[in-house]
Design a protein around this motif. Structure first.
Motif, PDB file in Angstrom:
ATOM      1  N   ALA A 117      37.328  34.231  51.673  1.00  0.00           N
ATOM      2  CA  ALA A 117      36.111  34.591  52.363  1.00  0.00           C
ATOM      3  C   ALA A 117      34.907  34.234  51.495  1.00  0.00           C
ATOM      4  O   ALA A 117      34.993  34.191  50.280  1.00  0.00           O
ATOM      5  CB  ALA A 117      36.117  36.086  52.670  1.00  0.00           C
ATOM      6  N   GLU A 118      33.793  33.963  52.151  1.00  0.00           N
ATOM      7  CA  GLU A 118      32.578  33.648  51.417  1.00  0.00           C
ATOM      8  C   GLU A 118      32.069  34.903  50.713  1.00  0.00           C
ATOM      9  O   GLU A 118      31.949  35.962  51.330  1.00  0.00           O
ATOM     10  CB  GLU A 118      31.499  33.131  52.380  1.00  0.00           C
ATOM     11  N   PRO A 119      31.762  34.820  49.416  1.00  0.00           N
ATOM     12  CA  PRO A 119      31.291  36.005  48.708  1.00  0.00           C
ATOM     13  C   PRO A 119      29.901  36.421  49.172  1.00  0.00           C
ATOM     14  O   PRO A 119      29.064  35.588  49.505  1.00  0.00           O
ATOM     15  CB  PRO A 119      31.270  35.551  47.244  1.00  0.00           C
ATOM     16  N   THR A 120      29.691  37.709  49.232  1.00  0.00           N
ATOM     17  CA  THR A 120      28.383  38.239  49.593  1.00  0.00           C
ATOM     18  C   THR A 120      27.508  38.279  48.352  1.00  0.00           C
ATOM     19  O   THR A 120      27.932  38.778  47.314  1.00  0.00           O
ATOM     20  CB  THR A 120      28.524  39.664  50.166  1.00  0.00           C
ATOM     21  N   PRO A 121      26.280  37.765  48.419  1.00  0.00           N
ATOM     22  CA  PRO A 121      25.402  37.778  47.239  1.00  0.00           C
ATOM     23  C   PRO A 121      25.224  39.187  46.690  1.00  0.00           C
ATOM     24  O   PRO A 121      25.023  40.139  47.448  1.00  0.00           O
ATOM     25  CB  PRO A 121      24.084  37.221  47.801  1.00  0.00           C
ATOM     26  N   ASP A 122      25.331  39.299  45.348  1.00  0.00           N
ATOM     27  CA  ASP A 122      25.140  40.567  44.647  1.00  0.00           C
ATOM     28  C   ASP A 122      26.164  41.628  45.045  1.00  0.00           C
ATOM     29  O   ASP A 122      25.961  42.816  44.788  1.00  0.00           O
ATOM     30  CB  ASP A 122      23.728  41.121  44.881  1.00  0.00           C
ATOM     31  N   SER A 123      27.246  41.242  45.689  1.00  0.00           N
ATOM     32  CA  SER A 123      28.256  42.215  46.103  1.00  0.00           C
ATOM     33  C   SER A 123      29.193  42.521  44.951  1.00  0.00           C
ATOM     34  O   SER A 123      29.582  41.627  44.200  1.00  0.00           O
ATOM     35  CB  SER A 123      29.059  41.678  47.297  1.00  0.00           C
ATOM     36  N   THR A 124      29.559  43.796  44.804  1.00  0.00           N
ATOM     37  CA  THR A 124      30.514  44.193  43.774  1.00  0.00           C
ATOM     38  C   THR A 124      31.916  44.361  44.350  1.00  0.00           C
ATOM     39  O   THR A 124      32.837  44.697  43.629  1.00  0.00           O
ATOM     40  CB  THR A 124      30.082  45.518  43.135  1.00  0.00           C
ATOM     41  N   MET A 125      32.057  44.154  45.653  1.00  0.00           N
ATOM     42  CA  MET A 125      33.354  44.283  46.298  1.00  0.00           C
ATOM     43  C   MET A 125      34.197  43.046  46.013  1.00  0.00           C
ATOM     44  O   MET A 125      33.664  41.937  45.884  1.00  0.00           O
ATOM     45  CB  MET A 125      33.186  44.441  47.816  1.00  0.00           C
ATOM     46  N   PRO A 126      35.529  43.209  45.892  1.00  0.00           N
ATOM     47  CA  PRO A 126      36.393  42.043  45.649  1.00  0.00           C
ATOM     48  C   PRO A 126      36.381  41.109  46.846  1.00  0.00           C
ATOM     49  O   PRO A 126      36.242  41.544  47.993  1.00  0.00           O
ATOM     50  CB  PRO A 126      37.775  42.679  45.445  1.00  0.00           C
ATOM     51  N   VAL A 127      36.489  39.825  46.575  1.00  0.00           N
ATOM     52  CA  VAL A 127      36.540  38.835  47.642  1.00  0.00           C
ATOM     53  C   VAL A 127      37.967  38.760  48.154  1.00  0.00           C
ATOM     54  O   VAL A 127      38.892  38.450  47.400  1.00  0.00           O
ATOM     55  CB  VAL A 127      36.072  37.462  47.134  1.00  0.00           C
ATOM     56  N   LEU A 128      38.165  39.050  49.429  1.00  0.00           N
ATOM     57  CA  LEU A 128      39.495  39.056  50.013  1.00  0.00           C
ATOM     58  C   LEU A 128      39.787  37.723  50.688  1.00  0.00           C
ATOM     59  O   LEU A 128      38.881  37.018  51.119  1.00  0.00           O
ATOM     60  CB  LEU A 128      39.636  40.196  51.025  1.00  0.00           C
ATOM     61  N   VAL A 129      41.073  37.398  50.775  1.00  0.00           N
ATOM     62  CA  VAL A 129      41.507  36.184  51.457  1.00  0.00           C
ATOM     63  C   VAL A 129      42.502  36.574  52.539  1.00  0.00           C
ATOM     64  O   VAL A 129      43.127  37.636  52.487  1.00  0.00           O
ATOM     65  CB  VAL A 129      42.161  35.184  50.479  1.00  0.00           C
TER      66      VAL A 129
END
Length: 204
Positions: free
Chosen positions: A82-94
């Motif tokens: 998934a595209e990372p969210t700017p400034d997000s601290t959540m893990p990037v899921l696939v």
């Protein structure tokens, strides 16, 4: 029969890294012995896992007539991040990837093995689940804890060998475990795979 080769230098390299923390001149014979046993134990656990995983893989190997279909079904795109969210601290899921017929067979056999071993067992904590899984020759390095929103312990097993995608999610219950197989893309931790929601079975 698929052969599996492991780097012979792995235990020695790991030993050097661990010993460096003691300081070169302060290492005693007892410390060397203790570290060597620990490294050997981890290596042995992985070897035992690879041995029975290879047996399961061989038992699920397709015949020549079905190999073409399996190769075609295996040609899935693993780049599902998934595209990372700017400034997000959540893990990037696939997203999970489809399993081939051979991988589904292997996953089912691992799941059956676990269901049988945990049958009748009240697994109340993750620590109990991990201890049981390691006793079944699943290395601790392949066992990952994931959030248990229902209050039950949940672990994911990374069963990938080579280019395989097999992984399992194991949820403890008061009568054993529930096991769900899924496909983990190459190069991604099994904890970062987003599973599709399962539909409830229709009631009669």
């Amino acid at each position: 029969m698929r052969s599996i080769f492991l780097p012979k230098s792995l235990p020695a390299a790991a030993l050097v890294v661990v010993l460096s923390g003691f300081g070169a001149q302060n290492v005693t014979a007892d410390q060397i012995s203790t570290v060597s046993v620990a490294v050997a134990s981890d290596d042995d656990a992985e070897m035992r896992f690879l041995e029975f995983a290879d047996l399961i893989s061989q038992s699920c190997a397709p015949d020549v007539s079905s190999s073409t279909d399996d190769v075609a079904s295996a040609s899935t795109d693993d780049t599902t991040a998934a595209e990372p969210t700017p400034d997000s601290t959540m893990p990037v899921l696939v997203d999970e990837v489809p399993l081939t017929t051979e991988e589904e067979c292997a996953a089912e056999r691992h799941a059956w093995r676990l269901s049988r071993a945990f049958s009748g067992t009240d697994t109340a904590t993750y620590e109990e689940m991990q201890k049981k899984l390691t006793s079944l020759n699943y290395p601790a390095a392949r066992i990952y804890r994931v959030p248990d929103f229902s209050g039950e312990p949940v672990a994911r097993l990374d069963l990938r060998v080579g280019a395989d995608h097999v992984a399992l999610e194991v949820t403890g219950t008061h009568l054993g475990v529930m096991v769900r197989a899924f496909g983990a893309p190459e190069g991604v931790s099994v904890t970062e795979v987003r599973l599709e929601p399962q539909l409830d079975a229709p009631t009669s």
